[in-house]
Design a protein around this motif. Structure first.
Motif, PDB file in Angstrom:
ATOM      1  N   THR A 294       3.000   1.917  -5.813  1.00  0.00           N
ATOM      2  CA  THR A 294       4.002   2.068  -4.761  1.00  0.00           C
ATOM      3  C   THR A 294       5.425   2.132  -5.294  1.00  0.00           C
ATOM      4  O   THR A 294       6.240   2.917  -4.804  1.00  0.00           O
TER       5      THR A 294
ATOM      6  N   TYR B 135       0.348   4.002   1.219  1.00  0.00           N
ATOM      7  CA  TYR B 135       0.253   4.725   2.493  1.00  0.00           C
ATOM      8  C   TYR B 135       1.582   4.720   3.227  1.00  0.00           C
ATOM      9  O   TYR B 135       2.002   5.732   3.790  1.00  0.00           O
TER      10      TYR B 135
ATOM     11  N   SER C 153       4.264   7.379   2.226  1.00  0.00           N
ATOM     12  CA  SER C 153       4.124   8.734   2.759  1.00  0.00           C
ATOM     13  C   SER C 153       4.209   8.765   4.280  1.00  0.00           C
ATOM     14  O   SER C 153       4.727   9.732   4.852  1.00  0.00           O
ATOM     15  N   ALA C 154       3.738   7.719   4.941  1.00  0.00           N
ATOM     16  CA  ALA C 154       3.748   7.713   6.408  1.00  0.00           C
ATOM     17  C   ALA C 154       5.134   7.455   6.974  1.00  0.00           C
ATOM     18  O   ALA C 154       5.487   8.000   8.032  1.00  0.00           O
TER      19      ALA C 154
ATOM     20  N   ASP D 201     -10.775   9.152   7.347  1.00  0.00           N
ATOM     21  CA  ASP D 201      -9.866   8.834   8.466  1.00  0.00           C
ATOM     22  C   ASP D 201      -9.300  10.119   9.073  1.00  0.00           C
ATOM     23  O   ASP D 201      -8.095  10.309   9.172  1.00  0.00           O
TER      24      ASP D 201
ATOM     25  N   GLN E 281     -10.346   4.315   4.552  1.00  0.00           N
ATOM     26  CA  GLN E 281      -9.042   3.757   4.204  1.00  0.00           C
ATOM     27  C   GLN E 281      -8.967   2.256   4.462  1.00  0.00           C
ATOM     28  O   GLN E 281      -7.927   1.638   4.249  1.00  0.00           O
TER      29      GLN E 281
ATOM     30  N   LYS F 238      -1.302   3.594  13.196  1.00  0.00           N
ATOM     31  CA  LYS F 238      -1.918   3.306  11.898  1.00  0.00           C
ATOM     32  C   LYS F 238      -3.411   3.043  12.027  1.00  0.00           C
ATOM     33  O   LYS F 238      -4.192   3.315  11.104  1.00  0.00           O
TER      34      LYS F 238
ATOM     35  N   HIS G 229      -6.034   4.405   9.338  1.00  0.00           N
ATOM     36  CA  HIS G 229      -5.447   5.177   8.239  1.00  0.00           C
ATOM     37  C   HIS G 229      -5.067   4.286   7.068  1.00  0.00           C
ATOM     38  O   HIS G 229      -4.849   4.785   5.960  1.00  0.00           O
ATOM     39  N   GLN G 230      -4.921   3.010   7.311  1.00  0.00           N
ATOM     40  CA  GLN G 230      -4.617   2.052   6.238  1.00  0.00           C
ATOM     41  C   GLN G 230      -4.991   0.668   6.715  1.00  0.00           C
ATOM     42  O   GLN G 230      -4.589   0.259   7.791  1.00  0.00           O
TER      43      GLN G 230
ATOM     44  N   ASP H  35       0.838  -1.198   0.000  1.00  0.00           N
ATOM     45  CA  ASP H  35       0.000   0.000   0.000  1.00  0.00           C
ATOM     46  C   ASP H  35       0.876   1.251   0.000  1.00  0.00           C
ATOM     47  O   ASP H  35       1.806   1.371   0.802  1.00  0.00           O
TER      48      ASP H  35
END
Length: 383
Positions: A162, A118, A121-122, A329, A311, A213, A288-289, A116
């Motif tokens: 990704t 996500y 960026s996280a 989220d 999400q 998360k 968030h994911q 993912d």
């Protein structure tokens, strides 16, 4: 058909993929006979009393889990299996499968959401490390697999964003959970014996890792802001605290004067887990994911609506079926989850409870996942 599951650890505290493996192996009546190879310490307490074979080749000294035992073990045992399932990425088990099984034994890979974007960026520094590992290793693990299995179209499409270079054969497989193997009444009795303070209480249930998360801070903050609107509603936060986050979250609860209405029963497994689902009003996950969320399917299996962030990759199905409520989220989105649940009419709640069970049966019964995996390996053997 004999299936080998390759996974970093079988420790229940590691999250949903472990429960997925445990569930799949139960379907012996379908002809699904599973074994597991891990990098666990063979003396780990959670390996005791299992009703399926686990080959623990640890201990190991890193999260990557390198062990010189794994490739030789796979080469020596691959003749015993009809196929292998690599669960997760970014650990030595996948590379070992590529080196030992490619060209000899069909294997598939379940990324379990680990592709993912996500995470890019996280956790940008971690992503840089993954980039260094991608082309020399993980790219080839996925490319050589007979299939890369995604649990939803959303997960499949996100995975393609990704890394700049990727190549695999995708297949979307229904994922889910098992039916509870205990009656509602017995499960609730077990749960209330464990948490007597919740007997006769109305509560929303979060069940999962207490991790940033998962949006647990959003959930706590939203509860503190809306608790006065429904003075009888409690919140149960059940799961392992692997990052020592609970003291900070507990401080938020204490500052709001809600200590007696937020409960922390720890990790719930087996009958305790089912009892918590049955005793709750609804399940909440403002993550968030979330690739899939086995706990989401487990809640639905108990006839409980699910309150999710958008999400969670199966949120679209939940929204389409009216089996729960879906919001963004964000703090405002999580506030909306609490407010919309509170404002539902008795008729709408009854409809949602009924639909929750139906959605589980039609979409997320893990038996269908087992049948699909068996069919994929049968097709691979026939080629």
């Amino acid at each position: 058909m004999r299936i080998l599951h390759i996974i970093r650890t079988i420790n229940p505290e590691a999250g949903g993929p472990i429960e997925g493996v445990r569930t799949l192996i139960r379907y012996r009546d379908l002809g699904y006979h599973g074994e597991v190879v891990t990098q666990d310490d063979p003396n780990a307490p959670y390996l005791k009393g299992l009703d399926f074979p686990v080959h623990a080749l640890g201990p190991v000294n890193s999260t990557y889990g390198y062990t010189s035992k794994m490739i030789p073990w796979m080469k020596a045992n691959r003749h015993r299996f009809d196929g292998a399932v690599v669960n997760g990425l970014w650990n030595y088990g996948g590379f070992a499968a590529y080196r030992a099984l490619a060209g000899h034994l069909p294997y598939v890979v379940f990324p379990h959401g680990m592709l993912d974007p996500y995470f890019k960026s996280a956790y940008p520094l971690k992503h840089l490390k993954k980039l260094l590992y991608w082309l020399p290793t993980e790219y080839w693990v996925l490319r050589a697999a007979n299939y890369v299995l995604f649990t939803s179209r959303a997960e499949k499409e996100l995975a393609e964003k990704t890394f700049p270079v990727w190549s695999w054969t995708p297949h979307i497989v229904p994922y889910g959970a098992d039916h509870p193997r205990i009656s509602k009444e017995d499960a609730q009795r077990v749960f209330f014996e464990h948490a007597p303070e919740l007997r006769d209480k109305r509560f929303l249930l979060f069940l999962g890792r207490i991790h940033p998360k998962k949006g647990v801070d959003l959930m706590i903050e939203a509860f503190t802001q809306t608790a006065h609107l429904d003075p009888d509603l409690h919140l149960v936060v059940a799961g392992p605290d692997q990052v020592n986050w609970r003291p900070e979250l507990q401080a938020m609860v204490n500052s709001a004067g809600l200590t007696s209405r937020v409960h922390w029963p720890g990790m719930l497994k087996g009958d305790l887990k089912w009892g918590a689902f049955y005793a709750s009003e609804a399940f909440i996950l403002p993550s968030h994911q979330e690739n899939f969320g086995i706990a989401v399917a487990e809640a639905l299996a108990c006839g409980k609506p699910v309150l999710l962030s958008d999400q969670v990759n199966i949120a679209g199905d939940i929204k389409a079926d009216y089996a729960g409520i879906v919001e963004q989220d964000t703090l405002q989105g999580t506030l909306n989850l609490f407010n919309r649940w509170r404002e539902l009419s008795p008729e709408d709640r009854a409809r949602m409870y009924q639909q929750a069970s139906s959605t589980f049966s039609t979409r997320y019964d893990m038996r269908e996942n087992a049948k699909t995996i068996l069919r994929l390996f049968e097709e691979a053997k026939a080629k």
